[in-house]
Design a protein around this motif. Structure first.
Motif, PDB file in Angstrom:
ATOM      1  N   ALA A 107       7.006   8.316 -14.855  1.00 57.83           N
ATOM      2  CA  ALA A 107       7.654   9.569 -14.388  1.00 57.83           C
ATOM      3  C   ALA A 107       8.545   8.904 -13.015  1.00 57.83           C
ATOM      4  O   ALA A 107       7.890   7.951 -12.617  1.00 57.83           O
ATOM      5  CB  ALA A 107       7.008  10.595 -14.004  1.00 57.83           C
ATOM      6  N   THR A 108       9.750   9.307 -12.714  1.00 58.48           N
ATOM      7  CA  THR A 108      10.573   8.929 -11.671  1.00 58.48           C
ATOM      8  C   THR A 108      10.943  10.128 -10.635  1.00 58.48           C
ATOM      9  O   THR A 108      11.183  11.220 -11.544  1.00 58.48           O
ATOM     10  CB  THR A 108      11.538   7.990 -12.003  1.00 58.48           C
ATOM     11  OG1 THR A 108      12.383   8.680 -12.688  1.00 58.48           O
ATOM     12  CG2 THR A 108      11.216   6.826 -12.669  1.00 58.48           C
ATOM     13  N   MET A 120       3.343   6.291  -8.325  1.00 57.79           N
ATOM     14  CA  MET A 120       3.369   6.271  -6.827  1.00 57.79           C
ATOM     15  C   MET A 120       4.089   5.201  -6.206  1.00 57.79           C
ATOM     16  O   MET A 120       4.666   5.447  -5.052  1.00 57.79           O
ATOM     17  CB  MET A 120       1.943   6.576  -6.391  1.00 57.79           C
ATOM     18  CG  MET A 120       1.275   8.040  -6.719  1.00 57.79           C
ATOM     19  SD  MET A 120      -0.270   8.245  -6.142  1.00 57.79           S
ATOM     20  CE  MET A 120      -0.619   9.738  -6.975  1.00 57.79           C
ATOM     21  N   ILE A 121       3.885   4.005  -6.752  1.00 57.82           N
ATOM     22  CA  ILE A 121       4.631   3.057  -6.156  1.00 57.82           C
ATOM     23  C   ILE A 121       6.274   3.196  -6.168  1.00 57.82           C
ATOM     24  O   ILE A 121       6.780   3.351  -5.383  1.00 57.82           O
ATOM     25  CB  ILE A 121       4.574   1.583  -6.786  1.00 57.82           C
ATOM     26  CG1 ILE A 121       3.243   0.928  -6.687  1.00 57.82           C
ATOM     27  CG2 ILE A 121       5.355   0.446  -6.522  1.00 57.82           C
ATOM     28  CD1 ILE A 121       2.525  -0.037  -7.254  1.00 57.82           C
ATOM     29  N   VAL A 122       6.719   3.770  -7.514  1.00 61.62           N
ATOM     30  CA  VAL A 122       8.066   3.999  -7.662  1.00 61.62           C
ATOM     31  C   VAL A 122       8.332   5.117  -6.568  1.00 61.62           C
ATOM     32  O   VAL A 122       9.537   5.133  -5.840  1.00 61.62           O
ATOM     33  CB  VAL A 122       8.460   4.511  -9.120  1.00 61.62           C
ATOM     34  CG1 VAL A 122       9.616   5.258  -9.245  1.00 61.62           C
ATOM     35  CG2 VAL A 122       8.096   3.254 -10.040  1.00 61.62           C
ATOM     36  N   GLU A 123       7.681   6.044  -6.636  1.00 60.00           N
ATOM     37  CA  GLU A 123       7.942   7.309  -5.605  1.00 60.00           C
ATOM     38  C   GLU A 123       8.038   6.956  -4.091  1.00 60.00           C
ATOM     39  O   GLU A 123       8.996   7.028  -3.524  1.00 60.00           O
ATOM     40  CB  GLU A 123       6.649   8.393  -5.759  1.00 60.00           C
ATOM     41  CG  GLU A 123       6.984   9.553  -4.608  1.00 60.00           C
ATOM     42  CD  GLU A 123       5.828  10.610  -4.827  1.00 60.00           C
ATOM     43  OE1 GLU A 123       5.485  11.218  -3.804  1.00 60.00           O
ATOM     44  OE2 GLU A 123       5.074  10.527  -5.778  1.00 60.00           O
ATOM     45  N   SER A 157      -1.859   3.512 -18.609  1.00 56.92           N
ATOM     46  CA  SER A 157      -2.580   4.766 -18.670  1.00 56.92           C
ATOM     47  C   SER A 157      -3.423   5.239 -17.454  1.00 56.92           C
ATOM     48  O   SER A 157      -3.829   4.202 -16.587  1.00 56.92           O
ATOM     49  CB  SER A 157      -3.245   5.126 -20.026  1.00 56.92           C
ATOM     50  OG  SER A 157      -4.481   3.893 -20.117  1.00 56.92           O
ATOM     51  N   GLY A 158      -4.032   6.085 -17.256  1.00 52.46           N
ATOM     52  CA  GLY A 158      -5.188   6.529 -16.207  1.00 52.46           C
ATOM     53  C   GLY A 158      -4.495   6.328 -15.035  1.00 52.46           C
ATOM     54  O   GLY A 158      -3.266   6.606 -14.594  1.00 52.46           O
ATOM     55  N   LEU A 159      -5.284   5.735 -14.121  1.00 55.64           N
ATOM     56  CA  LEU A 159      -5.045   5.497 -12.664  1.00 55.64           C
ATOM     57  C   LEU A 159      -3.885   4.178 -12.335  1.00 55.64           C
ATOM     58  O   LEU A 159      -3.244   4.348 -11.612  1.00 55.64           O
ATOM     59  CB  LEU A 159      -6.502   4.973 -11.986  1.00 55.64           C
ATOM     60  CG  LEU A 159      -7.158   6.342 -11.469  1.00 55.64           C
ATOM     61  CD1 LEU A 159      -8.414   5.638 -10.695  1.00 55.64           C
ATOM     62  CD2 LEU A 159      -6.304   7.314 -10.702  1.00 55.64           C
ATOM     63  N   ASN A 160      -3.913   3.517 -13.567  1.00 57.43           N
ATOM     64  CA  ASN A 160      -2.815   2.333 -13.523  1.00 57.43           C
ATOM     65  C   ASN A 160      -1.441   2.947 -13.724  1.00 57.43           C
ATOM     66  O   ASN A 160      -0.505   2.642 -13.088  1.00 57.43           O
ATOM     67  CB  ASN A 160      -3.098   1.428 -14.664  1.00 57.43           C
ATOM     68  CG  ASN A 160      -4.211   0.375 -14.290  1.00 57.43           C
ATOM     69  OD1 ASN A 160      -4.474   0.038 -13.212  1.00 57.43           O
ATOM     70  ND2 ASN A 160      -4.531  -0.246 -15.364  1.00 57.43           N
ATOM     71  N   LEU A 161      -1.335   4.141 -14.459  1.00 56.23           N
ATOM     72  CA  LEU A 161      -0.099   4.490 -14.641  1.00 56.23           C
ATOM     73  C   LEU A 161       0.194   5.406 -13.225  1.00 56.23           C
ATOM     74  O   LEU A 161       1.410   5.394 -12.917  1.00 56.23           O
ATOM     75  CB  LEU A 161       0.014   5.695 -15.795  1.00 56.23           C
ATOM     76  CG  LEU A 161       1.279   6.514 -16.023  1.00 56.23           C
ATOM     77  CD1 LEU A 161       2.395   5.399 -16.196  1.00 56.23           C
ATOM     78  CD2 LEU A 161       1.121   7.231 -17.224  1.00 56.23           C
ATOM     79  N   VAL A 162      -0.627   6.017 -13.012  1.00 58.00           N
ATOM     80  CA  VAL A 162      -0.541   6.942 -11.746  1.00 58.00           C
ATOM     81  C   VAL A 162      -0.247   5.905 -10.390  1.00 58.00           C
ATOM     82  O   VAL A 162       0.557   6.221  -9.676  1.00 58.00           O
ATOM     83  CB  VAL A 162      -2.052   7.783 -11.286  1.00 58.00           C
ATOM     84  CG1 VAL A 162      -1.787   8.298  -9.850  1.00 58.00           C
ATOM     85  CG2 VAL A 162      -2.342   8.685 -12.223  1.00 58.00           C
ATOM     86  N   THR A 163      -0.782   4.786 -10.468  1.00 56.76           N
ATOM     87  CA  THR A 163      -0.460   3.982  -9.126  1.00 56.76           C
ATOM     88  C   THR A 163       0.973   3.424  -9.399  1.00 56.76           C
ATOM     89  O   THR A 163       1.719   3.506  -8.412  1.00 56.76           O
ATOM     90  CB  THR A 163      -1.214   2.829  -9.307  1.00 56.76           C
ATOM     91  OG1 THR A 163      -2.667   2.964  -9.178  1.00 56.76           O
ATOM     92  CG2 THR A 163      -0.943   1.836  -8.222  1.00 56.76           C
TER      93      THR A 163
END
Length: 589
Positions: A489-490, A467-470, A458-464
């Motif tokens: 999300a991918t 963004m790694i996937v992206e 969750s939070g910035l961990n999920l965002v990170t």
């Protein structure tokens, strides 16, 4: 053979390659003592790790020679025999010399041995050699001699069945007569592919196939290296020479590299390490090889299928197991995503229910085995994530370094530091630059990032992670596996089946559900095992009876499916049944 000092140094300094080599040598036996396990055991007996692995694990098991060759296959230099021949100073690729010494094979044909040739591993199970090595009779004969393959560590392996592909030599080849033109060679390329019973190429490596034949491709090389066993001896295994075209003949190419009886079937490489053909013999004083463009497009589908198999019935491809069933969709998805031009950038493993911890662990083992079947071409980076991680990029960086992928984790660039912009923008910048560095470190191989999480981020961990996937989607050598990451999300497309990726325009990820299995899955596994053991094909009645009354007896289905919590019990029954059949086979032999 490399001396103990060099081996000990490699164990100390090349941990990623050592870990992979250890895994590959034990995969056929079902139980693997990993580098971490051996490190822990060494500590308990107060012995330095390198000394323990060499003297107390490898040597007692008779694995020292195989370990040396497995390390060479992974680019670790260990006292390679230098090449011989004219212009030897033109070649200085020590890593390739090690790989070549690891993947070359000696071919013994006949019982008792009547002829000796050379060859090389070209995929996990397949060995390429000249057809006249395995056929002692004239080309029009159907007789195939019993064949034994001697690997680079000196061990021998049985060839399973007849050659999976064979193109005879021409009559003029067999007779040693001089042809006037290419007419006698129409569709006769003197090539054979032999299948081994175990995946030796996963241990000792294999060369890349040249690209599809292109009339405008590279010109004939001026120099070649022949990798072989002259006179059947393990000396002078790589010899250099110059090429020279024969007048009016393109189906065979002349060369002057030093060869001898026993060199036939040895692969030939250009100085930039491209496979360009196989050595065949000589006409009078002119040695010759069959250029790869004569046969490579014919053997490519067989080799590619072996490198990325559509399915395995056992992770070790032996009765030792673990036995695998109900996972064909995972094998197919991996094969599609592993393609160098595939639009699939990886897989997302979707949990069907909460009781799938063992199933998800098996999925990792499957991906690990499939990557391991591609030594030198793919590296697996396992990235375990938890909700308490402070920096997912840092976790990824440490995991990559442990797997031997050396890329520095950058700080945020100028203008996108946390104080200059939003945290999300700073994370995106670091992710893009780090994934680019990983792609560059891959050096034309693939890096598979296997993310698994025990609890949702969750939070910035999920965002990170997102963004790694992206960032990974734009890196051609990076592939992803998202295990238990349903909330991530991918970008791009989501492919419900591997087939959807084939015709896709945009990049995407293949969704692979981890779901309950069926009786049909078990039957298919049983049939594959029977075929692999060389047993007569099971009739529908016999396989149905074994599945219903032995393997699934007392295990109730739900809507014609069996819950994943029953997978272990069914795998145990399958394993016992297959093991019993393998024992009968050994007694009969």
């Amino acid at each position: 053979m490399a001396d103990d000092e060099a081996i000990l140094l490699a164990i100390k300094e090349r941990q990623a390659e050592v870990a992979d080599a250890l895994f590959s040598l034990q995969a056929d036996h079902g139980v693997v003592c990993s580098l971490d396990t051996l490190t822990a055991v060494a500590a308990t007996v107060d012995t330095p790790r390198a000394e323990y692995i060499l003297h107390h694990f490898l040597e007692p098991k008779g694995l020292k020679a195989a370990f040396i060759e497995a390390l060479r296959a992974r680019g670790v230099p260990l006292a390679e025999t230098p090449p011989t021949g004219p212009d030897v100073l033109l070649f200085s690729n020590a890593a390739f010399l090690g790989r070549a010494q690891a993947f070359r094979c000696k071919i013994e044909a006949g019982d008792p041995v009547a002829s000796i040739g050379s060859g090389c591993l070209v995929s996990p199970h397949l060995v390429m050699t000249a057809s006249h090595v395995v056929k002692s009779a004239p080309p029009d004969s159907e007789r195939i001699e019993p064949v034994r393959v001697i690997l680079s560590d000196g061990s021998s392996r049985r060839v399973v069945g007849p050659p999976v592909y064979i193109s005879d030599c021409a009559g003029v080849d067999y007779a040693g007569a001089w042809p006037g033109d290419d007419a006698p060679f129409a569709d006769l390329h003197d090539i054979a592919l032999l299948r081994l019973e175990t995946a030796e190429g996963a241990k000792f490596g294999y060369p890349e196939l040249p690209p599809p034949v292109d009339p405008n491709g590279p010109a004939r090389p001026r120099h070649i290296m022949v990798v072989h066993f002259p006179e059947g001896a393990d000396i002078g295994g790589v010899t250099l020479g110059r090429t020279k075209a024969f007048r009016k003949i393109r189906a065979r190419v002349g060369h002057n590299a030093e060869t001898a009886a026993g060199s036939s079937g040895g692969p030939c490489f250009s100085l930039d390490c491209r496979l360009v053909g196989i050595h065949q013999g000589r006409w009078l004083d002119r040695r010759r090889f069959v250029p790869s463009e004569r046969f490579v497009d014919a053997v490519r589908p067989l080799i590619e299928k072996d490198v990325a198999p559509p399915a395995l019935w056992s992770l070790s491809e032996t009765p030792a197991g673990p036995i695998v069933f109900g996972r064909d969709d995972l094998f197919e998805a991996f094969a599609e995503a592993a393609g160098p031009t595939s639009r699939a950038r990886g897989l997302r493993l979707l949990r069907a229910d909460d009781d799938t911890a063992d199933a998800m662990a098996l999925n990792f083992q499957i991906v690990q085995r499939l990557v391991q079947l591609r030594p030198g071409r793919a590296t697996l980076v396992r990235v375990p994530l938890s909700a308490g991680d402070e920096d997912v990029l840092d976790v990824l960086s440490q995991a990559a370094r442990a797997a031997g992928v050396d890329a520095d984790l950058p700080l945020a660039g100028e203008g996108v530091t946390p104080g200059d912009t939003t945290p999300e923008a700073s994370i995106r910048d670091r992710a893009i630059r780090f994934l680019s560095a990983l792609n560059q470190a891959a050096d034309q191989s693939q890096v598979w990032l296997y993310f698994e999480q025990d609890t949702p981020l969750s939070g910035l961990n999920l965002v990170t992670l997102e963004m790694i996937v992206e960032a990974a989607f734009s890196q051609p050598s990076i592939r992803l596996v998202l295990a238990g990451c349903e909330s991530v999300a991918t970008p791009g497309e989501v492919f419900d089946t591997p087939g959807m990726a084939v015709a896709a325009v945009a990049a995407g990820i293949i969704d692979v559900p981890v779901q309950a299995f069926t009786a049909a899955d078990v039957r298919l596994c049983l049939q594959r095992a029977w075929a692999a053991l060389g047993k007569p094909e099971l009739s529908a009645e016999a396989s149905n009876s074994l599945v219903e009354h032995v393997i699934l007896q007392g295990i109730p289905p739900f809507n014609a499916r069996f819950v994943l919590s029953r997978y272990g019990a069914v795998e145990k029954r399958l394993h016992d049944l297959i093991w019993d059949q393998a024992g009968e086979e050994e007694e009969a032999a």
